[in-house]
Write an enzyme that holds these catalytic residues in place. Structure first.
Site, mmCIF file in Angstrom:
data_model
loop_
_atom_site.group_PDB
_atom_site.id
_atom_site.type_symbol
_atom_site.label_atom_id
_atom_site.label_comp_id
_atom_site.label_asym_id
_atom_site.label_seq_id
_atom_site.Cartn_x
_atom_site.Cartn_y
_atom_site.Cartn_z
ATOM 1 N N HIS A 43 25.130 -51.791 1.572
ATOM 2 C CA HIS A 43 24.683 -52.003 2.950
ATOM 3 C C HIS A 43 23.459 -51.150 3.284
ATOM 4 O O HIS A 43 22.774 -51.409 4.270
ATOM 5 C CB HIS A 43 25.823 -51.707 3.939
ATOM 6 C CG HIS A 43 26.088 -50.262 4.179
ATOM 7 N ND1 HIS A 43 26.807 -49.472 3.297
ATOM 8 C CD2 HIS A 43 25.713 -49.436 5.197
ATOM 9 C CE1 HIS A 43 26.865 -48.237 3.770
ATOM 10 N NE2 HIS A 43 26.228 -48.188 4.915
ATOM 11 N N ARG A 94 30.155 -49.019 -2.287
ATOM 12 C CA ARG A 94 30.295 -47.744 -1.595
ATOM 13 C C ARG A 94 31.739 -47.272 -1.535
ATOM 14 O O ARG A 94 32.074 -46.158 -1.932
ATOM 15 C CB ARG A 94 29.726 -47.907 -0.186
ATOM 16 C CG ARG A 94 30.150 -46.868 0.803
ATOM 17 C CD ARG A 94 29.984 -47.421 2.226
ATOM 18 N NE ARG A 94 30.560 -46.522 3.205
ATOM 19 C CZ ARG A 94 31.850 -46.494 3.515
ATOM 20 N NH1 ARG A 94 32.707 -47.299 2.911
ATOM 21 N NH2 ARG A 94 32.298 -45.665 4.433
ATOM 22 N N ASP A 125 35.538 -36.308 13.634
ATOM 23 C CA ASP A 125 34.551 -37.286 14.094
ATOM 24 C C ASP A 125 34.296 -37.092 15.581
ATOM 25 O O ASP A 125 35.235 -36.916 16.359
ATOM 26 C CB ASP A 125 35.013 -38.719 13.827
ATOM 27 C CG ASP A 125 33.836 -39.665 13.721
ATOM 28 O OD1 ASP A 125 33.613 -40.222 12.631
ATOM 29 O OD2 ASP A 125 33.108 -39.838 14.727
ATOM 30 N N GLU A 130 30.744 -39.304 3.871
ATOM 31 C CA GLU A 130 29.766 -40.349 3.571
ATOM 32 C C GLU A 130 28.687 -40.214 4.640
ATOM 33 O O GLU A 130 28.738 -40.862 5.677
ATOM 34 C CB GLU A 130 30.431 -41.729 3.567
ATOM 35 C CG GLU A 130 29.575 -42.793 2.909
ATOM 36 C CD GLU A 130 28.672 -43.497 3.887
ATOM 37 O OE1 GLU A 130 27.616 -42.917 4.235
ATOM 38 O OE2 GLU A 130 29.008 -44.601 4.304
ATOM 39 N N ASP A 132 31.475 -52.919 2.154
ATOM 40 C CA ASP A 132 30.558 -52.566 1.069
ATOM 41 C C ASP A 132 31.411 -52.004 -0.066
ATOM 42 O O ASP A 132 31.711 -50.818 -0.120
ATOM 43 C CB ASP A 132 29.551 -51.534 1.572
ATOM 44 C CG ASP A 132 28.530 -51.128 0.513
ATOM 45 O OD1 ASP A 132 28.757 -51.426 -0.683
ATOM 46 O OD2 ASP A 132 27.515 -50.496 0.876
ATOM 47 N N HIS A 163 31.809 -50.211 11.304
ATOM 48 C CA HIS A 163 32.789 -49.733 10.322
ATOM 49 C C HIS A 163 33.210 -50.866 9.388
ATOM 50 O O HIS A 163 33.410 -50.647 8.190
ATOM 51 C CB HIS A 163 33.999 -49.158 11.050
ATOM 52 C CG HIS A 163 33.645 -48.020 11.952
ATOM 53 N ND1 HIS A 163 33.538 -46.723 11.512
ATOM 54 C CD2 HIS A 163 33.341 -47.996 13.268
ATOM 55 C CE1 HIS A 163 33.190 -45.946 12.519
ATOM 56 N NE2 HIS A 163 33.059 -46.696 13.598
ATOM 57 N N GLU A 200 19.081 -40.303 10.249
ATOM 58 C CA GLU A 200 20.209 -39.938 11.115
ATOM 59 C C GLU A 200 20.569 -38.455 11.024
ATOM 60 O O GLU A 200 21.367 -37.967 11.807
ATOM 61 C CB GLU A 200 21.469 -40.782 10.864
ATOM 62 C CG GLU A 200 21.301 -42.241 11.242
ATOM 63 C CD GLU A 200 22.577 -43.043 11.120
ATOM 64 O OE1 GLU A 200 23.661 -42.446 10.962
ATOM 65 O OE2 GLU A 200 22.490 -44.271 11.184
ATOM 66 N N GLY A 205 33.016 -36.623 9.435
ATOM 67 C CA GLY A 205 32.639 -37.946 9.906
ATOM 68 C C GLY A 205 33.603 -38.980 9.383
ATOM 69 O O GLY A 205 33.252 -39.849 8.603
#
Length: 427
Positions: free
Chosen positions: A371, A78, A145, A188, A75, A69, A197, A123
């Site tokens: 990233h 982002r 999450d 995200e 980043d 995290h 993923e 998420g």
């Protein structure tokens, strides 16, 4: 994927170790029992929970570590782009509200003022995107999450005195309960090479369960690109090094060195100078219409023309995501669609030229690094190409049968009268 953390599982998998016996009837832990009354019979549409796998347990466990995290939050490209997207759409909605309020009811307009906006963060990770939305004035945010990081997200919400407006739900999107339709889904979800993923499936499930007609998804569109690259330094560092090590001939190591360096895709940063041609669009994703089935296998044909004489070392993949409203609301195509129409090679589009254009987060080699970097599929042997030489073929990206979060990459390509096949797995 902070703010795009694990919340769901591909087919045949489960969310985390908290769900027992392969089915999930466990009531999710919540930080606050908030939320309004149900506004539609569409909310909480039942979805059968898939069974658990050890791969998924490990996947969700990996996102419990604070280090991942930290990397994502640091980043700035982002994180700042997401914050700008929230603020941009806050102003858009407020402007629509002022435009319509004297003429027709907000209910008929389908554009509630920001103070009535309900958001689900698919998420949520540590909760930073949920907090951005609450700070922008959202009435309520559901932060979902499946990882243990949800426990820390709840503490972050409390520390910022937002427990009355942010509900943290620890569980998968298939299993948690939200008793109202939502106006905005933010997530995200992007992995390396965009689809790695398989987390976009979580956004699709949330969309189909809770998003009201005309609601907003951030980001709204995504485009995966590929292009041939030249990177002789990478080959020299990984392979040629063994030909003379302190004056010793260690060339017998070369075949093993090639296998170790180039068998699987590599996530690293290259520059625009490494790219041999204009890029090609592999997949355009419309988050309002894409289906889970559509993402199981993606195939694209390509035809490139080298802009220089150089060793052709492999292919690079990167992506853009765009933060715009649904086409049914804006009445205009996305800039992803426009780029494909105006550039016959499906080449990379630049970021918005003025504030009225859609906001774009790019991971392209010529843009500031993120990233995600770029994903490279290297060849065991370089191919020398001349200027204007054609490189054509096809690429197929398939969810791995071993683990649906892995991605199988099948490349067929030809140039200079020679044909090749390269298969690898992004794991």
């Amino acid at each position: 994927m902070e703010g795009g953390m694990p919340t769901s599982s591909p087919a045949g998998s489960c969310s985390n170790g908290h769900h027992q016996n392969g089915t999930d009837h466990v009531k999710p832990w919540r930080s606050h029992h908030g939320g309004g009354a149900s506004r539609s019979r569409r909310v909480n549409r039942e979805i059968e929970a898939p069974p658990c796998t050890d791969f998924d347990k490990a996947y969700f466990q990996s996102y419990s570590h604070v280090g991942i995290h930290e990397e994502m939050i640091k980043d700035r490209v982002r994180t700042e782009t997401y914050r700008m997207a929230v603020l941009q759409h806050q102003k858009h909605i407020e402007g629509k509200f002022k435009l319509f309020k004297e003429h027709i009811s907000l209910r008929n307009a389908g554009l509630p003022p920001i103070g009535l906006i309900v958001v689900v963060d698919v998420g949520c990770g540590t909760g930073i995107l949920s907090i951005f939305c609450a700070q922008a004035g959202a009435k309520h945010v559901y932060a979902v999450d499946a990882s243990e990081i949800a426990l820390q997200a709840n503490e972050v919400v409390k520390a910022n005195k937002l427990s009355d407006r942010i509900t943290v739900l620890h569980g998968r999107v298939e299993d948690v309960q939200i008793d109202e339709e939502v106006d905005v889904i933010i997530s995200e979800w992007m992995g390396y090479m965009l689809l790695y993923e398989s987390m976009l499936g979580s956004v699709i499930i949330a969309r189909d369960r809770w998003l009201r007609p005309g609601g907003l998804i951030l980001p709204s569109n995504a485009v995966l690109y590929m292009a041939p690259i030249t990177h002789p330094n990478r080959y020299a560092e990984s392979v040629d090094f063994w030909r003379n090590v302190y004056g010793i001939d260690m060339s017998p190591i070369v075949p093993l060195a090639k296998q170790c360096a180039f068998e699987e895709p590599s996530v690293e940063t290259i520059s625009g100078e490494n790219v041999l041609t204009w890029p090609h669009v592999v997949k355009h994703v419309d988050c309002y219409t894409v289906t889970v089935k559509e993402l199981e296998s993606v195939t694209a044909s390509f035809k490139f023309q080298s802009m220089m004489r150089a060793p052709f070392n492999g292919f690079a993949f990167w992506f853009d995501v765009e933060f715009s409203g649904p086409a049914t609301t804006t009445g205009a195509p996305s800039s992803a669609d426009e780029a494909t129409k105006t550039n016959p090679s499906g080449g990379h589009r630049r970021k918005r030229a003025n504030p009225d254009e859609a906001l774009v987060l790019s991971t392209a080699p010529e843009d500031p690094p993120t990233h995600w970097q770029q994903t490279m599929v290297y060849f065991y042997e370089p191919i020398d190409v001349e200027q204007d030489q054609v490189i054509d073929g096809s690429v197929t990206l398939t969810q791995s049968k071993e683990n649906a979060r892995f991605m199988n990459i099948h490349l067929e390509y030809a140039s200079g009268g020679r044909s090749f096949v390269k298969e690898s797995v992004l794991r």
